[in-house]
Design a protein around this motif. Structure first.
Motif, PDB file in Angstrom:
ATOM      1  N   SER A 311       0.887  -1.410  -0.098  1.00  0.00           N
ATOM      2  CA  SER A 311       0.120  -0.113   0.145  1.00  0.00           C
ATOM      3  C   SER A 311       0.668   1.283   0.004  1.00  0.00           C
ATOM      4  O   SER A 311       1.950   1.241   0.597  1.00  0.00           O
ATOM      5  CB  SER A 311      -0.801  -0.050   1.371  1.00  0.00           C
ATOM      6  OG  SER A 311      -0.014   0.107   2.529  1.00  0.00           O
ATOM      7  N   ILE A 312       0.312   2.270  -0.644  1.00  0.00           N
ATOM      8  CA  ILE A 312       1.083   3.563  -0.358  1.00  0.00           C
ATOM      9  C   ILE A 312       0.176   4.628   0.357  1.00  0.00           C
ATOM     10  O   ILE A 312      -1.005   4.632   0.121  1.00  0.00           O
ATOM     11  CB  ILE A 312       1.013   4.209  -2.026  1.00  0.00           C
ATOM     12  CG1 ILE A 312       2.044   3.503  -2.694  1.00  0.00           C
ATOM     13  CG2 ILE A 312       1.716   5.707  -1.903  1.00  0.00           C
ATOM     14  CD1 ILE A 312       2.328   3.680  -3.992  1.00  0.00           C
ATOM     15  N   THR A 313       0.687   5.276   1.192  1.00  0.00           N
ATOM     16  CA  THR A 313      -0.031   6.266   2.051  1.00  0.00           C
ATOM     17  C   THR A 313       0.672   7.583   1.961  1.00  0.00           C
ATOM     18  O   THR A 313       2.020   7.624   2.128  1.00  0.00           O
ATOM     19  CB  THR A 313      -0.129   5.764   3.587  1.00  0.00           C
ATOM     20  OG1 THR A 313      -0.758   4.497   3.624  1.00  0.00           O
ATOM     21  CG2 THR A 313      -0.861   6.934   4.301  1.00  0.00           C
ATOM     22  N   LEU A 314       0.030   8.655   1.799  1.00  0.00           N
ATOM     23  CA  LEU A 314       0.645  10.016   1.665  1.00  0.00           C
ATOM     24  C   LEU A 314      -0.076  10.817   2.924  1.00  0.00           C
ATOM     25  O   LEU A 314      -1.479  10.845   2.928  1.00  0.00           O
ATOM     26  CB  LEU A 314       0.459  10.609   0.417  1.00  0.00           C
ATOM     27  CG  LEU A 314       1.418  10.851  -0.551  1.00  0.00           C
ATOM     28  CD1 LEU A 314       1.775   9.203  -1.008  1.00  0.00           C
ATOM     29  CD2 LEU A 314       1.146  11.794  -1.760  1.00  0.00           C
ATOM     30  N   LEU A 315       0.610  11.553   3.597  1.00  0.00           N
ATOM     31  CA  LEU A 315       0.009  12.369   4.532  1.00  0.00           C
ATOM     32  C   LEU A 315       0.556  13.928   3.947  1.00  0.00           C
ATOM     33  O   LEU A 315       1.812  14.354   4.142  1.00  0.00           O
ATOM     34  CB  LEU A 315       0.489  12.051   5.854  1.00  0.00           C
ATOM     35  CG  LEU A 315       0.324  13.179   7.254  1.00  0.00           C
ATOM     36  CD1 LEU A 315      -1.116  13.401   7.349  1.00  0.00           C
ATOM     37  CD2 LEU A 315       1.227  13.036   8.244  1.00  0.00           C
ATOM     38  N   ARG A 316      -0.372  14.753   3.694  1.00  0.00           N
ATOM     39  CA  ARG A 316       0.040  16.187   3.405  1.00  0.00           C
ATOM     40  C   ARG A 316       0.067  16.867   4.616  1.00  0.00           C
ATOM     41  O   ARG A 316      -0.669  17.030   5.644  1.00  0.00           O
ATOM     42  CB  ARG A 316      -1.286  16.853   2.660  1.00  0.00           C
ATOM     43  CG  ARG A 316      -1.035  18.072   2.039  1.00  0.00           C
ATOM     44  CD  ARG A 316      -2.378  18.583   1.447  1.00  0.00           C
ATOM     45  NE  ARG A 316      -3.622  18.479   2.199  1.00  0.00           N
ATOM     46  CZ  ARG A 316      -4.709  18.434   1.489  1.00  0.00           C
ATOM     47  NH1 ARG A 316      -5.122  18.525   0.348  1.00  0.00           N
ATOM     48  NH2 ARG A 316      -5.879  18.362   2.363  1.00  0.00           N
TER      49      ARG A 316
END
Length: 589
Positions: A311-316
């Motif tokens: 999985s890929i997770t991005l936190l702005r």
């Protein structure tokens, strides 16, 4: 014949206590176990007076989540559930009491029905004890619901960032409302997407909890093996990354100059070689947009046993979130910055509170008419336990198609815990008290969604017959109606949602109608059993609207709901035992 997976385990039922024993022993300088349930893992240098306590938790099988994120600057305690099942309220209470420093407790968990039910029940009890409590359910998974229904999304690897932000805020001495607000801000700015290439298998069954072709992949797969958005031909690492990132970027609306934190997470059986290929392409995409990666992690941080995939997770990030992300922490699975020395403030020991059984009723005031005595009722409950054990794999297979594949295992865990409680019953125990005991035991042993639902069901059923010594047809119908009412009150599902209520509600209605027509106990129970079976079979033609399978839509058609199936199995077992007992009774002179 489906091949069984190989696992290095001892007795399947001992896997979680033995895991906890080994995990805490391996990290003895950081962790301890507290509370009577033995399921609360606590940071040795985390909880302290005057600090908001951070409690996290969820099912096992996602290691290093959740116990791996217990430590100074992160979570103060984690409640450890069974494999792919929420911890129970009692286990969460142990964690909450251990983390409580007098400034309140924040509960953090993934947005799954079982976790919401169990953490909410624990929060209610902590609040009743005088502890201020807030909750945040993580909802980062894009695949599980559209943007306009984001509150329905499940929590996956985004837990990692929400835990980190909340833990840092609490460590810095922020008050409870601020810690909660920052956790919610992290959740609001976090998005994840995953892909599965191969299944995992539960330790209790050893069989794959879903099937996927050798040349296929599932986009949007959940961390319990739940089906994703769609199935597609296996593609290259770059193509998969492009697909996942396209969906994430469409929601985060990043532009040049923005900063993000990145997590490329393996689901349990994906090599570092593959994960860094995904990160390579992700970096190219963000560089092309002029987006800066402030911090990144690549590895296994929220797994699904031995599932193949990532999985890929991005936190702005804004400035405040970036500072909290950089705040030092130390736990078995995550260390950031230079750890501060252990706190010198005092930690006050918290007391554990045990719920007492309900007081015994006055036997002389009870209605004694009816064939089902307390002893026969207990025998019927033993029959349910035996039949659930017998059908465990079938129930789990049903769940594997539209859920996470553990329903049969979960129900068996609950009923296996009930059996020794039945052995310990006082000779004079009444059916109402036995029902209450079963409900308490189920809740403590199971967690998941089944724990609170059946706890409420048995408690309501017990109250419905608390004026009875024995059950006649009408009282048995009231007991079955109590089961249905208890599930409806706690779960919130409606008929037609494709849940256990689609079997229990028609069973209750048929039992009441049979009793009104003058049927005896066998007639009432037979009517309930047959209605539950018909309701169970009708669920195959219903699109799921509740729980983990709700996002499947038309893909859930053609499949029986496992909760409805276990309801039918339970009533079938009760009916068989009652009929067999009646046949063995001597004929009237």
């Amino acid at each position: 014949m489906t091949p069984r997976s190989k696992k290095l385990i001892n007795a399947p039922e001992a896997i979680i206590p033995e895991f906890i024993e080994g995990y805490v022993a391996a990290h003895a300088a950081l962790l301890a176990v507290e509370g009577p349930t033995g399921r609360a893992i606590v940071a040795r240098h985390g909880p302290r007076d005057g600090k908001v306590g951070i409690v996290i938790g969820g099912g096992s099988g996602h290691e290093p989540a959740f116990a791996g994120y217990v430590g100074r600057g992160l979570a103060d305690a984690a409640a450890v559930g069974n494999v792919f099942a929420s911890p129970s309220p009692a286990q969460i209470l142990d964690a909450g009491r251990a983390a409580d420093g007098g400034a309140g407790v924040l509960l953090l968990y993934g947005n799954y029905t079982g976790d919401v039910l169990n953490f909410t029940m624990a929060a209610e009890e902590l609040g009743a004890e005088g502890t201020p409590v807030r909750q945040v359910a993580v909802t980062d998974d894009i695949a599980s619901a559209p943007a306009e229904r984001r509150a329905e999304r499940r929590g996956v690897a985004g837990d990692f960032f929400v835990f980190k932000i909340a833990g840092a805020a609490a460590d810095l001495g922020e008050p409870l409302p601020r810690v909660e607000a920052l956790a919610r801000r992290a959740n609001d700015n976090c998005r994840s997407m995953g892909v599965a290439l191969g299944p995992c298998s539960l330790p209790q069954t050893g069989t794959p909890n879903f099937r996927i072709g050798d040349t296929e992949m599932e986009i949007g797969m959940g961390i319990h093996g739940e089906p994703g958005m769609y199935r597609a031909p296996l593609a290259s690492a770059d193509a998969v990354t492009d697909d996942l990132m396209q969906k994430i970027l469409a929601e985060l609306s990043l532009s040049a100059g923005d900063r993000v934190a990145v997590l490329v997470n393996g689901l349990g059986a994906t090599t570092q070689l593959e994960l860094f290929l995904l990160f390579r392409r992700l970096r190219q995409i963000l560089d092309g947009l002029g987006v800066t990666i402030h911090a990144s992690w690549v590895g296994e941080y929220a797994t699904a046993l031995e599932m193949a995939g990532a999985s890929i997770t991005l936190l702005r990030l804004d400035d405040e979130l970036a500072r909290l992300l950089d705040h030092p922490c130390r736990s078995p699975a995550l260390t950031v910055g230079v750890e501060a020395p252990p706190p010198t403030t005092r930690r006050t020991a918290r007391r554990s509170i045990r719920r007492e059984d309900t007081a015994a009723a006055d036997a002389a005031a009870l209605q004694a008419g009816g064939r089902i005595t307390p002893a026969l009722f207990v025998a019927m409950m033993r029959a349910v336990a035996a039949e659930i054990r017998q059908e465990r794999n079938w129930l789990s297979q049903l769940d594997g198609v539209i859920g996470d594949g553990d329903h049969g295992v979960t129900m068996d865990i609950g009923w296996s815990a009930v059996l020794p409680e039945l052995d310990r019953l006082e000779p004079e125990a009444l059916i109402g008290a036995v029902s209450e005991r079963i409900g308490q035991t189920f809740l403590a042993a199971v967690g998941a969604s089944s724990g609170p639902l059946y706890a409420g069901a048995f408690r309501q059923a017990g109250r419905a017959v608390q004026d009875r010594l024995n059950l006649d047809g009408a009282a048995l119908a009231a007991w079955i109606t109590g089961i249905s009412d208890g599930i409806l009150a706690r779960g919130g599902a409606s008929p037609g949602d494709k849940t256990m209520i689609d079997a229990w509600l028609p069973a209750a209605e048929a039992a009441s109608a049979a009793a009104a027509a003058g049927a005896d106990e066998i007639g009432v129970l037979t009517a309930a059993r047959d209605a539950a079976e018909a309701g169970m079979r009708r669920t195959a033609g219903i699109e799921s609207r509740r729980g983990r399978s709700a996002k499947l839509g038309a893909r859930s058609l053609g499949h029986i709901d496992p909760g409805a199936a276990s309801a039918f199995v339970s009533l079938r077992a009760m009916a068989r035992n009652l009929v067999r007992t009646a046949a063995a009774e001597p004929a009237a002179p």
